[in-house]
Motif scaffolding. Sequence first.
Motif, PDB file in Angstrom:
ATOM      1  N   MET A   1       0.858  -1.254   0.038  1.00 30.40           N
ATOM      2  CA  MET A   1      -0.024   0.107  -0.231  1.00 30.40           C
ATOM      3  C   MET A   1       0.749   1.258  -0.015  1.00 30.40           C
ATOM      4  O   MET A   1       0.688   2.062  -0.794  1.00 30.40           O
ATOM      5  CB  MET A   1      -1.050  -0.235   1.255  1.00 30.40           C
ATOM      6  N   ILE A   2       1.978   1.361   0.942  1.00 27.23           N
ATOM      7  CA  ILE A   2       2.822   2.173   0.682  1.00 27.23           C
ATOM      8  C   ILE A   2       3.437   2.662  -0.535  1.00 27.23           C
ATOM      9  O   ILE A   2       3.566   3.793  -0.896  1.00 27.23           O
ATOM     10  CB  ILE A   2       3.939   2.266   2.046  1.00 27.23           C
ATOM     11  N   THR A   3       3.885   1.550  -1.305  1.00 28.39           N
ATOM     12  CA  THR A   3       4.536   1.485  -2.523  1.00 28.39           C
ATOM     13  C   THR A   3       3.477   2.072  -3.683  1.00 28.39           C
ATOM     14  O   THR A   3       3.803   2.886  -4.350  1.00 28.39           O
ATOM     15  CB  THR A   3       4.970   0.021  -2.904  1.00 28.39           C
ATOM     16  N   LEU A   4       2.319   1.597  -3.593  1.00 25.73           N
ATOM     17  CA  LEU A   4       1.179   2.212  -4.250  1.00 25.73           C
ATOM     18  C   LEU A   4       0.925   3.716  -4.125  1.00 25.73           C
ATOM     19  O   LEU A   4       0.768   4.535  -5.276  1.00 25.73           O
ATOM     20  CB  LEU A   4      -0.094   1.290  -4.320  1.00 25.73           C
ATOM     21  N   ALA A   5       0.949   4.006  -3.015  1.00 22.89           N
ATOM     22  CA  ALA A   5       0.754   5.416  -2.685  1.00 22.89           C
ATOM     23  C   ALA A   5       1.899   6.340  -3.221  1.00 22.89           C
ATOM     24  O   ALA A   5       1.596   7.248  -3.583  1.00 22.89           O
ATOM     25  CB  ALA A   5       0.672   5.394  -1.076  1.00 22.89           C
ATOM     26  N   VAL A   6       2.974   5.885  -2.921  1.00 23.63           N
ATOM     27  CA  VAL A   6       4.156   6.718  -3.550  1.00 23.63           C
ATOM     28  C   VAL A   6       4.063   6.832  -5.069  1.00 23.63           C
ATOM     29  O   VAL A   6       4.399   7.716  -5.801  1.00 23.63           O
ATOM     30  CB  VAL A   6       5.711   5.911  -2.898  1.00 23.63           C
TER      31      VAL A   6
ATOM     32  N   SER B   1       1.569   6.692  -6.870  1.00 22.58           N
ATOM     33  CA  SER B   1       0.620   7.266  -7.456  1.00 22.58           C
ATOM     34  C   SER B   1       0.758   8.706  -7.254  1.00 22.58           C
ATOM     35  O   SER B   1       0.047   9.545  -7.804  1.00 22.58           O
ATOM     36  CB  SER B   1      -0.853   7.216  -6.533  1.00 22.58           C
ATOM     37  N   MET B   2       1.950   9.152  -6.581  1.00 21.44           N
ATOM     38  CA  MET B   2       2.122  10.515  -6.521  1.00 21.44           C
ATOM     39  C   MET B   2       2.585  11.102  -7.992  1.00 21.44           C
ATOM     40  O   MET B   2       2.710  12.178  -8.213  1.00 21.44           O
ATOM     41  CB  MET B   2       3.523  10.464  -5.606  1.00 21.44           C
ATOM     42  N   ARG B   3       3.002  10.194  -8.803  1.00 19.26           N
ATOM     43  CA  ARG B   3       3.325  10.697 -10.292  1.00 19.26           C
ATOM     44  C   ARG B   3       4.443  11.790 -10.327  1.00 19.26           C
ATOM     45  O   ARG B   3       4.465  12.729 -10.670  1.00 19.26           O
ATOM     46  CB  ARG B   3       2.173  11.121 -11.026  1.00 19.26           C
TER      47      ARG B   3
ATOM     48  N   TYR C   1       8.703  10.034  -2.070  1.00 17.54           N
ATOM     49  CA  TYR C   1       7.274  10.525  -1.347  1.00 17.54           C
ATOM     50  C   TYR C   1       7.533  12.069  -1.399  1.00 17.54           C
ATOM     51  O   TYR C   1       6.707  12.911  -2.058  1.00 17.54           O
ATOM     52  CB  TYR C   1       6.671   9.913  -0.458  1.00 17.54           C
TER      53      TYR C   1
ATOM     54  N   SER D   1       8.901  14.088  -4.552  1.00 17.14           N
ATOM     55  CA  SER D   1       7.779  14.229  -5.368  1.00 17.14           C
ATOM     56  C   SER D   1       6.924  15.531  -5.058  1.00 17.14           C
ATOM     57  O   SER D   1       6.496  16.271  -5.855  1.00 17.14           O
ATOM     58  CB  SER D   1       6.673  13.059  -5.438  1.00 17.14           C
ATOM     59  N   LYS D   2       6.485  15.520  -3.671  1.00 15.79           N
ATOM     60  CA  LYS D   2       5.722  16.644  -3.145  1.00 15.79           C
ATOM     61  C   LYS D   2       6.682  17.918  -3.675  1.00 15.79           C
ATOM     62  O   LYS D   2       5.997  19.010  -3.979  1.00 15.79           O
ATOM     63  CB  LYS D   2       5.415  16.558  -1.647  1.00 15.79           C
TER      64      LYS D   2
END
Length: 443
Positions: free
Chosen positions: A362-367, A369-371, A427, A430-431
């Motif tokens: 889930m953490i991997t997918l969340a990161v 998804s930050m694109r 993460y 990306s932000k």
Amino acid sequence: MELRDFVVTPIIILLVYAVAYLLRRRVTDDTTRKYYFPALTLRIFCAIALGFLYQFYYSGGDTFNFHTHGSRVIWEAFMDDPVIGWKLFTTSGTYNHGTFAYASKIPFYADRSSFFIVQVAFIFDLITFSTYSATAVLFAVVSFCGSWAMFQTFYRNSSQHHFLLALATLFIPSVTFWGSGILKDTLTLAALGLLTLAVSNFFVYGNRKASNLLLAGVSMWVIFSVKKYILLCYIPAALLWMYAERLTRIRSLVLKMLVVPVVLSLLLLSGYYAIVLIGKDDPRYSIDRLAVTAQITAYDIGFYSGKDAGSGYSLGELDGTFTNLMSKIPQAVNVSLFRPYFWEVKNPLMLLSAAESIVVLMITLAVLSMRVRNVGRALTDPIILFCLVFSLTFAFAVGVSTFNFGTLARYKIPLLPFYLTALINLYFFSKSDRKLNRLAVTE
């Protein structure tokens, strides 16, 4: 559990906390101090809990072979005759008339990597009167020192993300549990953390003190003595980290473009010779034998020594060729990071592993998804590059050579702090990247 566990262990724990309190000001600041004692306490708790697991769930196993049937035998010999005890402690695995009566009782006597753990446990036994739980506490302290060193290294690079970095390096459940007791994984995890700190101090921050070289040398010696394949993954990643740090300090784009091919050549050459040097005295880890070693190890753990555990898996046929081995990269990385899935669970320990794996997924997918708009820019960050290269190559190495979820849960713990640290940095990179883009548009 014996009477000595209830007498000696509380005394050792009190001494550990007293020393930790005296050292706290030197190794913490106002931000990190709140993680210090909770992390230490968790390691001590897990070290003792691991003993209960092996005693009441497994009814024996490695940790008791290292201590009760290992270091305690040497300790008893030392109490009977210090000369014989010293011979056993410094043995090269040979049997002789003076030591045979004791050596024949030690299952790991002829296994050099396993006997190294027995030797370390014996050193602690001299302090704890060979009390299992007290010796386990001292192993937990070693583990804590290594993990704290790792946390300090990554915290220095991204201090604003201290809470998440503390979770990634100090409080991952499987890492703290399997990396705290009297096991090989405890020493290798601790050595990895200390080695990472030494590399950072010496090569990244330019602290050329001999103590950093000594720390790096001792850490590599420990890893080499116990699980040398860890170095096969770590050294190329560390070399990449060092070269990447040097490149980031070059401001001229033209000069960078000229230097990059030279750096890549040096990286490949130094990485190759580092791997050759590691496998020089052990044909299992020579470059031309890695595929065969992976095949033999995977089939042994999955279908022979670990078949009764009921938690085997397969990535398909391994035929001992390099091409076949490389074809397993996606599956091997996936099994190390994200499996077992919940529908593969066959016992309570697998359920805990599956829960942790789904959190990592889930953490991997969340990161992801930050694109990140410029992946190339993100991967030029030396820390991200280092952590990803080590964690992913190590995930491949253990995933393709284990074939048993129970064993994999222990073997993969060195990669998790590095992988999650990479995700944290990705993460926030990306932000910050998106913020810079928005500021550029508004201007």
